[in-house]
Design an enzyme around this catalytic site. Structure first.
Site: not given
Length: 701
Positions: A474, A554, A638, A673
Site C-alpha cells: 500500500y 486504491s 466507486d 471502493h
C-alpha cells in the site's frame, strides 16, 4: 487424468493469452491536451471520465464482455469458487460493546451478505436481532456503515450505503417498539454519529446536481444537529466555513456527554480541534489546536481533563492531558510520552488507560494508571493485531479482538482488576492454523532503509525459487498494514502460494516520519521499497519473476501501476484494484483533493507537476515494454477513486502494450471502493481474481 486435462487446458489457454489474439474493444482516442507549466500533455481518453455518457456505458459493456469471456474459460474456476465458499462459511462474531447495561455485537452465520446486529442482557444467553441489514435489499448491496445508540439504549441511529457508494443515509429505529421512525437524513458522507440529549450530530453536504453524485468534487461539508421527530430541513447548523470549501468537519461527544468535540481537516491526515462544554448555556468553543498538519484526537475525559493522542512534537504519538479551563500548551501534562513504538489506540477501562502500540507492524498492549505509570503488559497469543478495547472507564470489563494471517477474529474478555484475558470466542474454521507459518523478515531498500515484510505460507516450503508468490503493498496515507485474517487469501495460501505483505514507507508503521518519507516528492521511495521487496523474495529463493505477482488497492493500485511501469520484468502478474492511476487529475473528482497532503497536485508547482508526471501510471505506459498479465478491478459506484482512473489506464495499456500477456479490466456493478461489499460479490470477485492469478502463475488445485 486430471494432470492431462490441466495440460490440455493450459496449452489451449496459452494460445489465447497473446495480446494480439484478444479481441479488445476499439477505444476511441480524442484530441484533448492540457498544458502544465509549458509542458503539453495528451489525454486521449478524457471522454471516459463521463460516467453518465452512453459511449462510456457501451465501452464498459464491451470491456466486461471480453474480460468475462476470458475469465470463464480459465481452469479451476469451480474448484476455486467452491473452496472460497466453503472457507467463508463459518460463524463470525464481532467484539461486544455495552450500552445502557446491555451487550451489543455483530454476528454473521457464515455466508450472510451482511453482518447482523444483536442485543442481549447477558452474554452467553440467547440474543435478539435488532437490525438485520440483509433485509435492506435482496442482493445484499445495501450495507450498514455506522451505528450509534441513545444513552438509554432505546434508539438506534444507523447509516446505510447503497452499492458501495460513500454516500450515506441515516435512519432511526425505536428498539422498544421495533418501528422505524420517520426521521431520515440524506447526503451524508465521511460522517460519524454522536448522540446527545434527544438527537444526534452528523456531517453532510449539500445535495449534488443530478447525475454528478458519483463524480462531483465534495465541498462545503457541514455539521448538523438533528432532533428526533423533526425533518432534515429543520436540523440545526453547527459548523461550516463558506470561505474554505475544502474544510471537512467531524463531531464527537465524550462518553459522559459533557463535551462536544469538533475536528477540522483539509486532507487525509491532520486536524484542528475545538471543544465546547455542553453543560454550560451558550458556552464558547475552546480551541485546543489550530494547526491542520498534526493528528489531535480526544480519547476520553476525566472531569475537566481531556486526554488527547497526538503526533504534535511526537512523530510516534504521545498522550497528553489538557484542562479545558486552561488549554494553553504550557499547561498540558504529558501523561504517556512518545516511545520507540507507535501509539495506535488508547482506551479507558476500569480506571486504567489501555494503550495499544505498534512494534514492527504488530501489536503490543500496555496498561497505565491515569498518571501515566506503566502497570503491566497484556500477553498476546502471537504476532498479530489487536482491535481497540471496548469497555467503560468505570467498569473493569472490556473486550478486544485478536487476529493474524492464520488466526481469524478471536475475541477476548479482559478484566482490568485481575489483569487476565480469557477467550470469549474462537471461530471454528475449516483449516488447521498450525499448518501455516507466519513470520517477519526485513529487507534493504535502494537507499539503505530497512523495511519489514510479513511472509505467510504452508509448512514444508522449499526455498527453490519455484513458489507462486503474491506481494501485497500500500505505502501511503499513514495506513499501517498489520497482520489480519482473510478467508479469500487462504485459498491462495492453502494451494501452495506464498503471501507477502511489505510495510512500505508512506504507511504509519514507524510513525509520522515513516509516513512523510513516502509522500509528495518522496513518493518514489514507496516504489523503490516495493521493488526491493520483490528482488529480496527472488534473491532468497522464495520465488522467481515468472512466479511473482503484485497486488494492491486504491493507493496500492497506484503502487502496482507505477511499479510495473518501472520494473515490469520482475512480475508475472499485476493486480491493481480501484487504483489512483491519473496523478495529474485525481484532485478534480469527489474527495480526491484531500489526497494532496500525500501526493501534492499537478497545479502546485512545476517541480511537483514534473514529479507526478514522471510516475503517474496512466502517463508512463510505454510501447517498448513487455508487461506482465494485468487484471484491473474497479466498480461503477466507486465514488472514492472514480472508475475513470482504471478506465483510462487500461485503455492506454491495451493501446500500447504489444507483449504476450493479457491486459484486462473487470468492472463490477452495484459496487464501490470495497466497504460493505456483500459476501456473494466477494466470492464472485475472488473467483475471477484467483482464477486469473492461478493460471498465470501456473498453480494447480
Amino acid at each position: 487424468m486430471k494432470n492431462s486435462l490441466y495440460l490440455f487446458v493450459f496449452v489451449l489457454m496459452s494460445s489465447c493469452t497473446n495480446q494480439s489474439t484478444i479481441p479488445y474493444p476499439e477505444t476511441t482516442k480524442g484530441e484533448v491536451k492540457d498544458t502544465y507549466f509549458g509542458t503539453e500533455v495528451a489525454d486521449p481518453y478524457r471522454w471516459l471520465e463521463d460516467d453518465n455518457s452512453a459511449e462510456t456505458a457501451a465501452w464498459v459493456e464491451e470491456q466486461n464482455k471480453v474480460t468475462f469471456n476470458y475469465l470463464e474459460a480459465l481452469p479451476y474456476r469451480e474448484e476455486i469458487k467452491g473452496q472460497l465458499t466453503d472457507l467463508m462459511d463459518y460463524p463470525k462474531h464481532g467484539t461486544p460493546f455495552k450500552r445502557a447495561g446491555k451487550y451489543f455485537y455483530f454476528k454473521n452465520n457464515g455466508l450472510q451478505n451482511q453482518n447482523v446486529l444483536y442485543r442481549t442482557e447477558k452474554l452467553g444467553e440467547e440474543a435478539e436481532v435488532i437490525l438485520d441489514p440483509n433485509t435492506f435489499s435482496e442482493d445484499g448491496t445495501i450495507a450498514l456503515s455506522g451505528v450509534e445508540l441513545s444513552e438509554d439504549g432505546r434508539y438506534l441511529v444507523y447509516m446505510v450505503a447503497k452499492s458501495g457508494s460513500d454516500w450515506n443515509e441515516i435512519f432511526v429505529k425505536d428498539l422498544e417498539t421495533g418501528k422505524l421512525l420517520d426521521d431520515q437524513i440524506q447526503w451524508v458522507k465521511f460522517s460519524g454519529l454522536a448522540w446527545y440529549n434527544n438527537g444526534f450530530y452528523y456531517s453532510a453536504y449539500d445535495r449534488p446536481e443530478e447525475g454528478t453524485e458519483l463524480s462531483e468534487s465534495n465541498q462545503y461539508q457541514k455539521i448538523y444537529y438533528h432532533q428526533l421527530g423533526t425533518s432534515q430541513a429543520e436540523d440545526q447548523l453547527i459548523m461550516e466555513d463558506q470561505d474554505k470549501p475544502k474544510r471537512m468537519f467531524g463531531a464527537e461527544v465524550t462518553e459522559d456527554k459533557r463535551f462536544l468535540l469538533v475536528s477540522v481537516s483539509e486532507a487525509s491526515h491532520g486536524n484542528a480541534l475545538s471543544v465546547k462544554d455542553l453543560t454550560r448555556t451558550n458556552a464558547a468553543y475552546v480551541s485546543l489546536m489550530d494547526r491542520l498538519d498534526y493528528e489531535f484526537h480526544v480519547q476520553d475525559n476525566v472531569g475537566d481533563n481531556l486526554f488527547v493522542r497526538t503526533n504534535y512534537k511526537a512523530p510516534k504519538y504521545r498522550l497528553v492531558k489538557i484542562d479545558v479551563k486552561h488549554p494553553e500548551e504550557e499547561n498540558w501534562v504529558e501523561t504517556i510520552p512518545e516511545k520507540d513504538e507507535v501509539l495506535q489506540t488508547v482506551s479507558f477501562v476500569g480506571g486504567r488507560i489501555v494503550a495499544e502500540y505498534m512494534k514492527d507492524a504488530h501489536s503490543v498492549v500496555e496498561v497505565y494508571d491515569y498518571d501515566g505509570a506503566l502497570e503491566y503488559e497484556i500477553e498476546l497469543p502471537g504476532l498479530g493485531s489487536v482491535g481497540q478495547f471496548s469497555g467503560k472507564k468505570e467498569e473493569p470489563e472490556a473486550f478486544y479482538s485478536y487476529s493474524s494471517y492464520n488466526t481469524p477474529g478471536e475475541i477476548y474478555q479482559f478484566d482490568v482488576e485481575t489483569q487476565e484475558s480469557s477467550l470469549f470466542y474462537r471461530p471454528e474454521v475449516k483449516f488447521n492454523p498450525d499448518d501455516f507459518i507466519v513470520k517477519q523478515e526485513f529487507f534493504t531498500s535502494k537507499d539503505g532503509t530497512r523495511v519489514p515484510m510479513f511472509i505467510v505460507h504452508k509448512k514444508g516450503l522449499k526455498l527453490d525459487g519455484t513458489n507462486p508468490t503474491l506481494l501485497y503493498g500500500y505505502g501511503g496515507f499513514n495506513v499501517s498494514l498489520t497482520p489480519s485474517f482473510s478467508t479469500t487469501r487462504m485459498v491462495f495460501i492453502d494451494n501452495g502460494g506464498v503471501y507477502v505483505v511489505a510495510n512500505l514507507r508512506g504507511g504509519g508503521e514507524y510513525g509520522e516520519d515513516w509516513h512523510q518519507a513516502g509522500t509528495k516528492l518522496n513518493k518514489q521511495n514507496v516504489f523503490d521499497d516495493c521493488i526491493a521487496a520483490a528482488e529480496y523474495l527472488i534473491a532468497e529463493k522464495y520465488t522467481s519473476s515468472e512466479k511473482l505477482a503484485l497486488m494492491g488497492g486504491s493507493n496500492g493500485g497506484l503502487l502496482v501501476g507505477a511499479v510495473i511501469n518501472q520494473r515490469p520484468e520482475l512480475f508475472q502478474v499485476g493486480l491493481p484494484a480501484v487504483g489512483v492511476m491519473d496523478m495529474l487529475r485525481f484532485h478534480k473528482f469527489t474527495i480526491g483533493w484531500a489526497w494532496a497532503g500525500d501526493y501534492g497536485t499537478s497545479e502546485d508547482s512545476q517541480e511537483m507537476f514534473e514529479y507526478l508526471y514522471g510516475y503517474s501510471p496512466y502517463h508512463n505506459i510505454r510501447e517498448d515494454l513487455d508487461y506482465p498479465a494485468v487484471l484491473v478491478t474497479t466498480a461503477d459506484h466507486d465514488d472514492r477513486v472514480v472508475p475513470a482512473h482504471s478506465f483510462k489506464y487500461i485503455a492506454r495499456l491495451q493501446e500500447r502494450h504489444s507483449g504476450s500477456q493479457p491486459t484486462l479490466i473487470r468492472i463490477d456493478t452495484k459496487a464501490g471502493h470495497g466497504a460493505g461489499k456483500p459476501t456473494a460479490k466477494v466470492i464472485e470477485e475472488y473467483t475471477d481474481v484467483w482464477s486469473f492469478l492461478f493460471f498465470h502463475l501456473g498453480m494447480r488445485m
